[in-house]
Design a protein around this motif. Structure first.
Motif, PDB file in Angstrom:
ATOM      1  N   PRO A 118       0.810  -1.220   0.000  1.00 29.46           N
ATOM      2  CA  PRO A 118       0.000   0.000   0.000  1.00 29.46           C
ATOM      3  C   PRO A 118       0.848   1.276   0.000  1.00 29.46           C
ATOM      4  O   PRO A 118       0.498   2.262  -0.667  1.00 29.46           O
ATOM      5  CB  PRO A 118      -0.830  -0.116   1.293  1.00 29.46           C
ATOM      6  CG  PRO A 118      -0.886  -1.577   1.575  1.00 29.46           C
ATOM      7  CD  PRO A 118       0.432  -2.113   1.117  1.00 29.46           C
ATOM      8  N   SER A 119       1.985   1.261   0.735  1.00 33.60           N
ATOM      9  CA  SER A 119       2.831   2.463   0.763  1.00 33.60           C
ATOM     10  C   SER A 119       3.444   2.723  -0.605  1.00 33.60           C
ATOM     11  O   SER A 119       3.629   3.882  -1.008  1.00 33.60           O
ATOM     12  CB  SER A 119       3.924   2.326   1.823  1.00 33.60           C
ATOM     13  OG  SER A 119       4.837   1.299   1.507  1.00 33.60           O
ATOM     14  N   ILE A 121       1.966   2.088  -3.456  1.00 35.57           N
ATOM     15  CA  ILE A 121       0.904   2.701  -4.263  1.00 35.57           C
ATOM     16  C   ILE A 121       0.757   4.175  -3.909  1.00 35.57           C
ATOM     17  O   ILE A 121       0.541   5.026  -4.795  1.00 35.57           O
ATOM     18  CB  ILE A 121      -0.434   1.957  -4.047  1.00 35.57           C
ATOM     19  CG1 ILE A 121      -0.312   0.505  -4.526  1.00 35.57           C
ATOM     20  CG2 ILE A 121      -1.561   2.659  -4.783  1.00 35.57           C
ATOM     21  CD1 ILE A 121       0.074   0.358  -5.983  1.00 35.57           C
ATOM     22  N   TYR A 159      -5.818   3.479 -10.159  1.00 38.27           N
ATOM     23  CA  TYR A 159      -5.184   2.313  -9.536  1.00 38.27           C
ATOM     24  C   TYR A 159      -6.194   1.175  -9.388  1.00 38.27           C
ATOM     25  O   TYR A 159      -5.879   0.009  -9.688  1.00 38.27           O
ATOM     26  CB  TYR A 159      -4.612   2.662  -8.162  1.00 38.27           C
ATOM     27  CG  TYR A 159      -4.429   1.441  -7.298  1.00 38.27           C
ATOM     28  CD1 TYR A 159      -3.409   0.525  -7.565  1.00 38.27           C
ATOM     29  CD2 TYR A 159      -5.307   1.153  -6.245  1.00 38.27           C
ATOM     30  CE1 TYR A 159      -3.265  -0.631  -6.803  1.00 38.27           C
ATOM     31  CE2 TYR A 159      -5.159   0.005  -5.482  1.00 38.27           C
ATOM     32  CZ  TYR A 159      -4.140  -0.876  -5.767  1.00 38.27           C
ATOM     33  OH  TYR A 159      -4.011  -2.027  -5.021  1.00 38.27           O
ATOM     34  N   ASN A 331       1.773  -5.272  -8.167  1.00 38.02           N
ATOM     35  CA  ASN A 331       1.426  -5.324  -6.752  1.00 38.02           C
ATOM     36  C   ASN A 331       0.160  -6.127  -6.500  1.00 38.02           C
ATOM     37  O   ASN A 331       0.023  -6.793  -5.466  1.00 38.02           O
ATOM     38  CB  ASN A 331       1.237  -3.903  -6.202  1.00 38.02           C
ATOM     39  CG  ASN A 331       2.547  -3.269  -5.799  1.00 38.02           C
ATOM     40  OD1 ASN A 331       3.578  -3.920  -5.782  1.00 38.02           O
ATOM     41  ND2 ASN A 331       2.528  -1.991  -5.478  1.00 38.02           N
ATOM     42  N   SER A 332      -0.780  -6.054  -7.436  1.00 35.41           N
ATOM     43  CA  SER A 332      -2.040  -6.774  -7.246  1.00 35.41           C
ATOM     44  C   SER A 332      -1.821  -8.286  -7.237  1.00 35.41           C
ATOM     45  O   SER A 332      -2.553  -9.029  -6.573  1.00 35.41           O
ATOM     46  CB  SER A 332      -3.045  -6.400  -8.344  1.00 35.41           C
ATOM     47  OG  SER A 332      -2.597  -6.826  -9.618  1.00 35.41           O
ATOM     48  N   SER A 335       0.470  -9.116  -3.836  1.00 36.35           N
ATOM     49  CA  SER A 335      -0.266  -9.001  -2.572  1.00 36.35           C
ATOM     50  C   SER A 335      -0.879 -10.333  -2.175  1.00 36.35           C
ATOM     51  O   SER A 335      -0.863 -10.726  -1.002  1.00 36.35           O
ATOM     52  CB  SER A 335      -1.362  -7.936  -2.695  1.00 36.35           C
ATOM     53  OG  SER A 335      -2.310  -8.305  -3.696  1.00 36.35           O
ATOM     54  N   ASN A 368      -6.555  -7.044  -0.543  1.00 33.88           N
ATOM     55  CA  ASN A 368      -5.482  -6.054  -0.677  1.00 33.88           C
ATOM     56  C   ASN A 368      -5.962  -4.814  -1.414  1.00 33.88           C
ATOM     57  O   ASN A 368      -5.607  -3.685  -1.055  1.00 33.88           O
ATOM     58  CB  ASN A 368      -4.299  -6.665  -1.419  1.00 33.88           C
ATOM     59  CG  ASN A 368      -3.269  -5.625  -1.802  1.00 33.88           C
ATOM     60  OD1 ASN A 368      -2.540  -5.103  -0.968  1.00 33.88           O
ATOM     61  ND2 ASN A 368      -3.193  -5.300  -3.082  1.00 33.88           N
ATOM     62  N   THR A 372      -5.796  -1.210   0.293  1.00 33.59           N
ATOM     63  CA  THR A 372      -4.991  -0.158  -0.336  1.00 33.59           C
ATOM     64  C   THR A 372      -5.820   1.086  -0.599  1.00 33.59           C
ATOM     65  O   THR A 372      -5.352   2.214  -0.379  1.00 33.59           O
ATOM     66  CB  THR A 372      -4.372  -0.676  -1.644  1.00 33.59           C
ATOM     67  OG1 THR A 372      -3.576  -1.835  -1.379  1.00 33.59           O
ATOM     68  CG2 THR A 372      -3.491   0.392  -2.284  1.00 33.59           C
ATOM     69  N   CYS A 376      -5.093   4.690   1.014  1.00 29.76           N
ATOM     70  CA  CYS A 376      -4.938   5.894   0.182  1.00 29.76           C
ATOM     71  C   CYS A 376      -5.885   7.005   0.637  1.00 29.76           C
ATOM     72  O   CYS A 376      -5.502   8.185   0.646  1.00 29.76           O
ATOM     73  CB  CYS A 376      -5.199   5.553  -1.286  1.00 29.76           C
ATOM     74  SG  CYS A 376      -3.896   4.576  -2.065  1.00 29.76           S
TER      75      CYS A 376
END
Length: 545
Positions: A118-119, A121, A159, A331-332, A335, A368, A372, A376
């Motif tokens: 998450p960070s 993103i 995203y 990332n998806s 995760s 996830n 995320t 955000c």
């Protein structure tokens, strides 16, 4: 003969049901990892780490890049060694630390390793949208506070759409990553050509200014740590795809090779592009847009792209978008690989451990995506609305702090396995691992000491940014510790009492193999996959009939 419809023919639309076709090869691993690790975004930090008039270190950054590469390479080699003695278990650093240091340390590393996604993103949205879209005239009407709110909201929406491509399976993943990668590197080459043109126009002027500025600057530990942590962040990411071992062919062999190839290419890329950027921008700069006119948000890429006028700026936006969205898509997938082993052990809902036919933890990836988006909103939208947003440096420092902790634990796990003779570690490897471990540990201590000193001595915006950066890391550590003792330990005690056999099976999955057992596992892997394929094809036939 049955005819296939249009949508069925589309490669990315219909999921494959054959494990050997959906798994990622070594060549794909290098391509995907290089796309994830490297990009043109790193010059954004040059105003603070390079330009000598704003606290940078001038030409010293060239050897600092090499030092960062060496530390990343030492860490990468430890990951590669660990991957040789584990079967195809998702989790990466979590699995290695869990197998050596036990459940608590494994959970701690697994939890903070997941937090990096998450960070990342959030860094993506700040560096991708704020830095590029705020140049467009359509946002000129809004005050800065509301401009950030609008742009960040657009970033979150994009995203979510990109991450949703994961629902098309590995073919959807490959399709999007390959397409965005081609666009990214096509536009990156254009920007490099622009930098070469500027460098040729400047002749030796920019390099002479850099040499003189470097000669007269004051080299301090604080400046070095700032530059190192910034550049080190741009080398990280090589370890992320290790969490999806079940989606990679021959992970024991391909992870090590892939990581080292990616880091070698990344080092060359960063050095070459840094030299081009240094030579392209003088202090005065073309149209008075040089280093001396830069602010804390200064992006040298804007100057480079400006050579081609509006076309250059449009291509810069396309390059940055494709770069960051490529990472968001990866990332998806990663995760799910991070969450699945945590769910299997019961740290979170066991339902998230379910894998589909392509070994993708789709439920975990969905969770996830939701987490995320919530993160955000908390770290971007709400601060924007109240007029106190996060900047690039704050989230970058937070992510670097987490990454260094993960690397320290993996290095320690590798050395312990070597001491126990579960791994064969040569003398030069012992030296490399020891130097990397000591250096990164010192960096972690200094990094946090500097933040404490800043919080004591500074006020205003500097104090607020540092406080947030410091508290974010230790807040998540505290959450992980509380979660372990309040949520997981009662479940573990109940399982040990009522179902000890199942717990023993789980524990066995985290025990490292010997290197001989790992070699035998590779020999058996093809036969195992053929059996899986036969089972799946039999299931498919029974459903169709």
């Amino acid at each position: 003969m049955e005819k296939k419809g249009f949508w069925t023919k589309m490669k990315f639309w219909s999921k494959t049901t054959k494990p050997e076709k959906s798994k990622i090869s070594l060549a794909e691993l290098v391509w995907i990892g290089f796309n994830y690790t490297c990009g043109i975004a790193f010059p954004m930090s040059f105003i603070s780490i390079y330009y000598w008039q704003t606290g940078g270190l001038g030409l010293h950054i060239l050897w600092i890049i090499l030092l960062g590469a060496l530390m990343a390479w030492g860490s990468a080699w430890a990951f590669a060694k660990c991957s040789k003695v584990y079967h195809d278990t998702n989790g990466g650093a979590y699995v290695y630390v869990r197998g050596v240091f036990g459940r608590f340390c494994g959970w701690l590393i697994g939890f903070i390793q997941y937090i990096t996604l998450p960070s990342t993103i959030i860094v993506t949205i700040i560096s991708m949208f704020r830095t590029n879209l705020d140049q467009l005239p359509i946002f000129a009407w809004a005050p800065k506070r509301w401009e950030n709110l609008i742009i960040d909201s657009i970033g979150i929406l994009i995203y979510a759409l990109v991450a949703s491509c994961m629902y098309f399976g590995m073919k959807g993943f490959r399709w999007f990553v390959n397409l965005s990668g081609i666009i990214k590197w096509g536009s990156t080459i254009f920007l490099i050509i622009c930098a070469i043109i500027l460098m040729a126009q400047n002749g030796h002027l920019a390099f002479n200014e850099a040499a003189q500025g470097t000669k007269n600057l004051s080299f301090t530990v604080d400046k070095f740590n700032n530059a190192f942590s910034s550049f080190f962040y741009f080398f990280v990411g090589f370890e992320t795809f290790i969490v999806v071992a079940k989606n990679v062919k021959n992970p024991q062999r391909n992870f090590g090779r892939g990581i080292l190839i990616i880091l070698a290419i990344a080092t060359i890329f960063y050095l070459v592009v840094t030299v081009f950027i240094i030579g392209a921008i003088t202090e005065a700069g073309i149209n008075h847009n040089g280093w001396s006119s830069g602010t804390s948000n200064y992006n040298p890429n804007n100057v480079v792209a400006g050579v081609a006028g509006t076309t250059g700026m449009v291509i810069l936006v396309i390059c940055t978008l494709s770069l960051k969205l490529n990472g968001a898509m990866q990332n998806s997938l990663y995760s799910g690989g991070m969450i699945e082993p945590l769910a299997k052990e019961g740290y979170i809902s066991e339902k998230l451990a379910v894998l589909d036919k392509e070994n993708i933890a789709m439920r975990a990836s969905t969770v996830n995506l939701i987490i995320t988006i919530i993160a955000c909103i908390i770290m971007l939208v709400i601060p924007d609305a109240i007029g106190s947003g996060f900047d690039f440096g704050t989230v970058l420092g937070f992510s670097t702090n987490i990454t260094i902790v993960i690397y320290i634990f993996v290095l320690a796990a590798c050395c312990v396995m070597g001491f126990r003779r579960q791994l064969k570690i040569k003398v030069w490897e012992w030296i490399l691992f020891s130097v990397t471990f000591i250096f990164l540990t010192i960096q972690f201590i200094i990094f946090n000491y500097q933040m404490i000193t800043t919080m004591i001595n500074e006020t205003g915006a500097t104090l607020a940014a540092t406080l947030i950066e410091f508290l974010m890391f230790w807040f998540f550590v505290a959450v992980a510790v509380a979660w372990y003792f309040i949520y997981y330990m009662p479940k573990l005690r109940d399982r040990l009492k009522n179902n000890p056999t199942f717990q023993a099976q789980l524990d066995a999955e985290f025990l490292p193999m010997t290197e001989q057992e790992a070699a035998q596992h590779l020999l058996n892997e093809s036969a195992t996959e053929l059996k899986q394929i036969a089972i799946i094809e039999e299931e498919t036939k029974s459903v169709t009939t």
